[in-house]
Write a protein that holds these residues in place. Structure first.
Motif, PDB file in Angstrom:
ATOM      1  N   GLU A   1      -0.280  13.280   4.913  1.00 10.11           N
ATOM      2  CA  GLU A   1      -1.474  12.462   4.667  1.00 10.11           C
ATOM      3  C   GLU A   1      -1.780  11.503   5.814  1.00 10.11           C
ATOM      4  O   GLU A   1      -2.779  10.794   5.770  1.00 10.11           O
ATOM      5  CB  GLU A   1      -1.296  11.672   3.374  1.00 10.11           C
ATOM      6  CG  GLU A   1      -1.260  12.548   2.128  1.00 10.11           C
ATOM      7  CD  GLU A   1      -1.055  11.724   0.863  1.00 10.11           C
ATOM      8  OE1 GLU A   1      -1.025  10.474   0.965  1.00 10.11           O
ATOM      9  OE2 GLU A   1      -0.933  12.320  -0.221  1.00 10.11           O
TER      10      GLU A   1
ATOM     11  N   GLU B   1       2.730  12.055 -10.055  1.00 12.62           N
ATOM     12  CA  GLU B   1       2.045  13.339 -10.033  1.00 12.62           C
ATOM     13  C   GLU B   1       3.053  14.489 -10.017  1.00 12.62           C
ATOM     14  O   GLU B   1       2.847  15.522 -10.659  1.00 12.62           O
ATOM     15  CB  GLU B   1       1.155  13.438  -8.787  1.00 12.62           C
ATOM     16  CG  GLU B   1      -0.101  12.579  -8.847  1.00 12.62           C
ATOM     17  CD  GLU B   1      -0.865  12.629  -7.538  1.00 12.62           C
ATOM     18  OE1 GLU B   1      -0.503  13.457  -6.664  1.00 12.62           O
ATOM     19  OE2 GLU B   1      -1.810  11.833  -7.365  1.00 12.62           O
TER      20      GLU B   1
ATOM     21  N   GLU C   1       0.827  -1.210   0.000  1.00  6.66           N
ATOM     22  CA  GLU C   1       0.000   0.000   0.000  1.00  6.66           C
ATOM     23  C   GLU C   1       0.855   1.250   0.000  1.00  6.66           C
ATOM     24  O   GLU C   1       0.589   2.222  -0.729  1.00  6.66           O
ATOM     25  CB  GLU C   1      -0.906  -0.003   1.230  1.00  6.66           C
ATOM     26  CG  GLU C   1      -1.799   1.222   1.337  1.00  6.66           C
ATOM     27  CD  GLU C   1      -2.585   1.268   2.628  1.00  6.66           C
ATOM     28  OE1 GLU C   1      -3.257   2.291   2.864  1.00  6.66           O
ATOM     29  OE2 GLU C   1      -2.506   0.293   3.399  1.00  6.66           O
ATOM     30  N   LEU C   2       1.939   1.247   0.800  1.00  2.00           N
ATOM     31  CA  LEU C   2       2.814   2.403   0.877  1.00  2.00           C
ATOM     32  C   LEU C   2       3.538   2.625  -0.447  1.00  2.00           C
ATOM     33  O   LEU C   2       3.658   3.759  -0.931  1.00  2.00           O
ATOM     34  CB  LEU C   2       3.821   2.212   2.009  1.00  2.00           C
ATOM     35  CG  LEU C   2       4.782   3.367   2.272  1.00  2.00           C
ATOM     36  CD1 LEU C   2       4.023   4.636   2.602  1.00  2.00           C
ATOM     37  CD2 LEU C   2       5.744   3.016   3.398  1.00  2.00           C
ATOM     38  N   LYS C   3       4.015   1.534  -1.061  1.00 10.81           N
ATOM     39  CA  LYS C   3       4.712   1.660  -2.335  1.00 10.81           C
ATOM     40  C   LYS C   3       3.778   2.190  -3.416  1.00 10.81           C
ATOM     41  O   LYS C   3       4.179   3.004  -4.260  1.00 10.81           O
ATOM     42  CB  LYS C   3       5.290   0.310  -2.759  1.00 10.81           C
ATOM     43  CG  LYS C   3       6.153   0.389  -4.015  1.00 10.81           C
ATOM     44  CD  LYS C   3       6.692  -0.977  -4.421  1.00 10.81           C
ATOM     45  CE  LYS C   3       7.750  -1.444  -3.456  1.00 10.81           C
ATOM     46  NZ  LYS C   3       8.401  -2.704  -3.926  1.00 10.81           N
ATOM     47  N   ARG C   4       2.528   1.757  -3.393  1.00  4.47           N
ATOM     48  CA  ARG C   4       1.567   2.248  -4.382  1.00  4.47           C
ATOM     49  C   ARG C   4       1.368   3.743  -4.243  1.00  4.47           C
ATOM     50  O   ARG C   4       1.354   4.478  -5.249  1.00  4.47           O
ATOM     51  CB  ARG C   4       0.222   1.525  -4.185  1.00  4.47           C
ATOM     52  CG  ARG C   4      -0.876   2.003  -5.142  1.00  4.47           C
ATOM     53  CD  ARG C   4      -2.210   1.380  -4.789  1.00  4.47           C
ATOM     54  NE  ARG C   4      -2.602   1.705  -3.430  1.00  4.47           N
ATOM     55  CZ  ARG C   4      -3.159   2.854  -3.077  1.00  4.47           C
ATOM     56  NH1 ARG C   4      -3.364   3.811  -3.983  1.00  4.47           N
ATOM     57  NH2 ARG C   4      -3.502   3.078  -1.826  1.00  4.47           N
ATOM     58  N   ARG C   5       1.255   4.239  -3.007  1.00  4.21           N
ATOM     59  CA  ARG C   5       1.060   5.668  -2.803  1.00  4.21           C
ATOM     60  C   ARG C   5       2.315   6.460  -3.179  1.00  4.21           C
ATOM     61  O   ARG C   5       2.218   7.568  -3.729  1.00  4.21           O
ATOM     62  CB  ARG C   5       0.697   5.937  -1.337  1.00  4.21           C
ATOM     63  CG  ARG C   5       0.346   7.391  -1.052  1.00  4.21           C
ATOM     64  CD  ARG C   5      -0.764   7.875  -1.944  1.00  4.21           C
ATOM     65  NE  ARG C   5      -1.030   9.301  -1.794  1.00  4.21           N
ATOM     66  CZ  ARG C   5      -1.504  10.087  -2.738  1.00  4.21           C
ATOM     67  NH1 ARG C   5      -1.763   9.589  -3.951  1.00  4.21           N
ATOM     68  NH2 ARG C   5      -1.715  11.365  -2.508  1.00  4.21           N
TER      69      ARG C   5
ATOM     70  N   PHE D   1       0.458   9.061   7.086  1.00  3.89           N
ATOM     71  CA  PHE D   1       1.211   7.812   7.085  1.00  3.89           C
ATOM     72  C   PHE D   1       2.264   7.849   8.192  1.00  3.89           C
ATOM     73  O   PHE D   1       3.096   8.759   8.236  1.00  3.89           O
ATOM     74  CB  PHE D   1       1.898   7.586   5.730  1.00  3.89           C
ATOM     75  CG  PHE D   1       0.966   7.145   4.629  1.00  3.89           C
ATOM     76  CD1 PHE D   1       0.704   5.796   4.431  1.00  3.89           C
ATOM     77  CD2 PHE D   1       0.351   8.072   3.821  1.00  3.89           C
ATOM     78  CE1 PHE D   1      -0.148   5.386   3.422  1.00  3.89           C
ATOM     79  CE2 PHE D   1      -0.503   7.682   2.808  1.00  3.89           C
ATOM     80  CZ  PHE D   1      -0.761   6.328   2.613  1.00  3.89           C
TER      81      PHE D   1
ATOM     82  N   LEU E   1       3.708  12.231   2.463  1.00  5.37           N
ATOM     83  CA  LEU E   1       3.122  11.058   3.128  1.00  5.37           C
ATOM     84  C   LEU E   1       2.810  11.352   4.588  1.00  5.37           C
ATOM     85  O   LEU E   1       1.744  10.960   5.099  1.00  5.37           O
ATOM     86  CB  LEU E   1       4.076   9.867   3.024  1.00  5.37           C
ATOM     87  CG  LEU E   1       4.262   9.271   1.625  1.00  5.37           C
ATOM     88  CD1 LEU E   1       5.394   8.257   1.635  1.00  5.37           C
ATOM     89  CD2 LEU E   1       2.976   8.605   1.150  1.00  5.37           C
TER      90      LEU E   1
ATOM     91  N   ARG F   1       4.440   5.657  -5.530  1.00  6.83           N
ATOM     92  CA  ARG F   1       4.452   5.718  -6.995  1.00  6.83           C
ATOM     93  C   ARG F   1       3.460   6.755  -7.505  1.00  6.83           C
ATOM     94  O   ARG F   1       3.743   7.496  -8.450  1.00  6.83           O
ATOM     95  CB  ARG F   1       4.126   4.342  -7.583  1.00  6.83           C
ATOM     96  CG  ARG F   1       5.221   3.318  -7.383  1.00  6.83           C
ATOM     97  CD  ARG F   1       4.820   1.982  -7.989  1.00  6.83           C
ATOM     98  NE  ARG F   1       4.711   2.097  -9.431  1.00  6.83           N
ATOM     99  CZ  ARG F   1       5.722   1.921 -10.274  1.00  6.83           C
ATOM    100  NH1 ARG F   1       6.924   1.624  -9.814  1.00  6.83           N
ATOM    101  NH2 ARG F   1       5.544   2.030 -11.567  1.00  6.83           N
ATOM    102  N   GLU F   2       2.278   6.836  -6.915  1.00  4.39           N
ATOM    103  CA  GLU F   2       1.271   7.809  -7.338  1.00  4.39           C
ATOM    104  C   GLU F   2       1.808   9.229  -7.156  1.00  4.39           C
ATOM    105  O   GLU F   2       1.689  10.080  -8.056  1.00  4.39           O
ATOM    106  CB  GLU F   2      -0.011   7.630  -6.524  1.00  4.39           C
ATOM    107  CG  GLU F   2      -0.789   6.367  -6.880  1.00  4.39           C
ATOM    108  CD  GLU F   2      -1.988   6.183  -5.965  1.00  4.39           C
ATOM    109  OE1 GLU F   2      -2.130   6.977  -4.997  1.00  4.39           O
ATOM    110  OE2 GLU F   2      -2.775   5.232  -6.198  1.00  4.39           O
ATOM    111  N   LEU F   3       2.424   9.506  -5.991  1.00  2.00           N
ATOM    112  CA  LEU F   3       2.957  10.843  -5.742  1.00  2.00           C
ATOM    113  C   LEU F   3       4.125  11.155  -6.676  1.00  2.00           C
ATOM    114  O   LEU F   3       4.260  12.285  -7.159  1.00  2.00           O
ATOM    115  CB  LEU F   3       3.417  10.955  -4.286  1.00  2.00           C
ATOM    116  CG  LEU F   3       2.314  10.958  -3.223  1.00  2.00           C
ATOM    117  CD1 LEU F   3       2.914  10.888  -1.825  1.00  2.00           C
ATOM    118  CD2 LEU F   3       1.430  12.186  -3.360  1.00  2.00           C
TER     119      LEU F   3
END
Length: 272
Positions: A56, A40, A29-33, A58, A53, A35-37
């Motif tokens: 947000e 962006e 889950e952390l790696k996915r977020r 985390f 993070l 990558r999204e950031l």
């Protein structure tokens, strides 16, 4: 036995005895977020992403963010700085006649839609005439040559052209054109716009009196307005450096004086 005495006998710190493990955040889950950031904000490194993070909510430290950031292959590549040419400084000297030195530079602006446009300003350093201002969304070295050829078709080729070290001016296209026509290219030192002061002075007037005074609907509209301003600059705007003559009037005076000198030389030769 008290907790304090028991910890002292066992040899551990009381904080360690009271520590309660918290559920670990899933790496997936952390790696996915992360990558999204990173996608962006493509120029953000792991430190800025770590701060985002934390904002947000985390609960994660920077070392873990760095590890996952590296595993995802998201390291930001440093942009290589373009090497500038080594140019020996040359004093800015006022030319003695027209077509001795032209100066060129790019001026950036935008349409009402927000799209950027480039204006190539070409000026004769002696007469102060604006020879042309082609306008386009982008302009390569080949297009710079086309603009110079269009001016040279009715004016002739200059002895020298002064520019900065922009990629359009330092490429092979302009270098070959200059060699073919016997034109000397004078490049100023990187970051030294004062070495091209004549065109910088013109660009200031161009921006203040034209670009900042008009709102361009599209490229065709921009070309119309800029072309009309260029004609007005050459034919109607008094120039303080020319004794408040317009550039066209000064150029006409110079041509008249040149013809008189030539005629006098011809007459003298005939008498001799």
């Amino acid at each position: 036995m008290s907790e304090r005495r028991a910890c002292r006998l066992v040899g551990i710190h009381r904080a360690s005895q009271r520590y309660a493990s918290s559920p670990r955040l899933d790496d997936g889950e952390l790696k996915r977020r992360i990558r999204e950031l990173a996608f962006e904000r493509r120029r953000f490194g792991y430190r800025r992403i770590y701060r985002l993070l934390r904002r947000e909510g985390f609960e994660v430290n920077h070392k873990r963010v760095y590890r996952l950031y590296r595993e995802a292959g998201l390291i930001v590549r440093k942009r290589r700085r373009r090497k500038s040419l080594f140019i020996e400084r040359e004093p800015l000297v006022l030319p003695a006649c027209a077509n001795q030195t032209w100066s060129m530079d790019f001026v950036m602006d935008a349409l009402s839609s927000g799209r950027r446009i480039k204006c190539l300003t070409i000026v004769d350093d002696y007469t102060k005439e604006c020879l042309d201002i082609p306008v386009a969304m982008g302009m390569s070295g080949d297009e710079v040559i086309k603009a110079l050829e269009a001016v040279a078709a009715f004016r002739g080729y200059p002895e020298a052209v002064r520019t900065d070290q922009g990629p359009e001016f330092t490429g092979k296209a302009l270098d070959q054109w200059a060699y073919m026509h016997g034109v000397k290219l004078k490049l100023i030192q990187a970051g030294k716009p004062t070495q091209n002061a004549y065109i910088e002075s013109f660009n200031g007037k161009f921006r203040d009196e034209c670009l900042n005074e008009h709102w361009f609907r599209d490229l065709h509209h921009a070309r119309e307005i800029i072309s009309a301003w260029r004609l007005d600059y050459n034919e109607n705007r008094p120039h303080s450096a020319l004794g408040y003559l317009t550039p066209s009037e000064f150029a006409a005076t110079f041509r008249t004086q040149g013809n008189e000198h030539n005629q006098a030389d011809v007459t003298k030769d005939r008498l001799d």
